[in-house]
Design a protein around this motif. Structure first.
Motif, PDB file in Angstrom:
ATOM      1  N   GLU A   1      82.685  29.329   6.628  1.00  0.00           N
ATOM      2  CA  GLU A   1      82.408  30.643   5.948  1.00  0.00           C
ATOM      3  C   GLU A   1      80.749  31.293   6.048  1.00  0.00           C
ATOM      4  O   GLU A   1      80.819  32.115   6.406  1.00  0.00           O
ATOM      5  CB  GLU A   1      82.684  30.504   4.331  1.00  0.00           C
TER       6      GLU A   1
ATOM      7  N   ASP B   1      79.461  30.166   9.455  1.00  0.00           N
ATOM      8  CA  ASP B   1      79.604  31.281  10.452  1.00  0.00           C
ATOM      9  C   ASP B   1      80.059  32.522  10.854  1.00  0.00           C
ATOM     10  O   ASP B   1      79.156  33.691  11.139  1.00  0.00           O
ATOM     11  CB  ASP B   1      80.113  30.018  11.640  1.00  0.00           C
ATOM     12  N   PHE B   2      80.845  32.625   9.796  1.00  0.00           N
ATOM     13  CA  PHE B   2      81.775  34.633   9.637  1.00  0.00           C
ATOM     14  C   PHE B   2      81.066  34.943   9.513  1.00  0.00           C
ATOM     15  O   PHE B   2      80.211  36.400   9.832  1.00  0.00           O
ATOM     16  CB  PHE B   2      83.144  33.679   8.773  1.00  0.00           C
TER      17      PHE B   2
ATOM     18  N   GLN C   1      81.457  25.664   6.249  1.00  0.00           N
ATOM     19  CA  GLN C   1      80.410  26.040   7.731  1.00  0.00           C
ATOM     20  C   GLN C   1      81.475  26.726   8.233  1.00  0.00           C
ATOM     21  O   GLN C   1      80.814  27.897   8.719  1.00  0.00           O
ATOM     22  CB  GLN C   1      80.084  24.433   8.067  1.00  0.00           C
TER      23      GLN C   1
ATOM     24  N   ARG D   1      74.587  39.134  11.397  1.00  0.00           N
ATOM     25  CA  ARG D   1      74.087  39.935  13.030  1.00  0.00           C
ATOM     26  C   ARG D   1      74.488  40.960  13.215  1.00  0.00           C
ATOM     27  O   ARG D   1      73.252  41.821  13.477  1.00  0.00           O
ATOM     28  CB  ARG D   1      74.380  38.836  13.658  1.00  0.00           C
ATOM     29  N   ARG D   2      75.752  42.070  12.972  1.00  0.00           N
ATOM     30  CA  ARG D   2      75.794  43.002  12.920  1.00  0.00           C
ATOM     31  C   ARG D   2      75.229  44.461  12.502  1.00  0.00           C
ATOM     32  O   ARG D   2      75.071  45.585  12.447  1.00  0.00           O
ATOM     33  CB  ARG D   2      77.682  43.527  13.461  1.00  0.00           C
TER      34      ARG D   2
ATOM     35  N   GLU E   1      77.550  35.080   8.779  1.00  0.00           N
ATOM     36  CA  GLU E   1      76.688  35.106   9.864  1.00  0.00           C
ATOM     37  C   GLU E   1      77.111  35.744  10.740  1.00  0.00           C
ATOM     38  O   GLU E   1      75.680  37.053  11.299  1.00  0.00           O
ATOM     39  CB  GLU E   1      76.102  34.039  10.414  1.00  0.00           C
ATOM     40  N   SER E   2      78.155  36.022  11.329  1.00  0.00           N
ATOM     41  CA  SER E   2      77.596  37.309  12.731  1.00  0.00           C
ATOM     42  C   SER E   2      78.347  38.207  11.799  1.00  0.00           C
ATOM     43  O   SER E   2      78.041  39.413  12.766  1.00  0.00           O
ATOM     44  CB  SER E   2      79.676  36.623  12.993  1.00  0.00           C
ATOM     45  N   ILE E   3      78.811  38.373  10.914  1.00  0.00           N
ATOM     46  CA  ILE E   3      78.861  39.893  10.372  1.00  0.00           C
ATOM     47  C   ILE E   3      77.469  40.163   9.431  1.00  0.00           C
ATOM     48  O   ILE E   3      76.462  41.917  10.458  1.00  0.00           O
ATOM     49  CB  ILE E   3      79.610  40.339   8.385  1.00  0.00           C
TER      50      ILE E   3
END
Length: 122
Positions: free
Chosen positions: A12, A14-15, A10, A21-22, A17-19
């Motif tokens: 990784e 989350d990490f 989880q 999104r950008r 997914e945040s990248i």
């Protein structure tokens, strides 16, 4: 203490997914997320990432191979075989992995799968 399977990756996920999104076209992140989702049993999410990767990298044999794996896990054998055939047309040649990859277990007794293996070997 071991985390339950659905929590193991989880952080990784989350990490990455945040990248994503950008930078929604980061093919490395898309490929990593596809693999992480599949490991977590999130097959639909993995399939979504694999489809996106094939759209962004249509001539990448590994992208087509990963799509074939996700489609197999979704029990969509005909689509999986087409993706696997495309991966082979684009140069995928790792027969040993094809034969042992657990994601492709649902195809291994299919005559078309055996024909693809024979085609690579020849």
């Amino acid at each position: 203490m071991h985390k339950p399977k659905d929590q193991r990756h989880q952080f990784e996920i989350d990490f990455f997914e945040s990248i994503l999104r950008r930078n929604p076209s980061d093919t490395d992140v898309i490929e990593l997320l596809g693999g992480l989702y599949t490991k977590e049993g999130r097959i639909d999410d993995g399939l979504k990432m694999d489809r996106k990767l094939v759209r962004l990298l249509p001539s990448n044999s590994t992208a087509h191979y990963n799509l074939a794996c996700s489609l197999t896990l979704k029990k969509r054998k005909a689509d999986a075989l087409r993706s696997l055939e495309r991966a082979i047309e684009l140069g995928y040649r790792d027969v040993d992995w094809l034969l042992q990859d657990p994601d492709l277990e649902g195809l291994k007794n299919h005559p078309a799968f055996k024909a693809l293996i024979d085609r690579i070997k020849s």
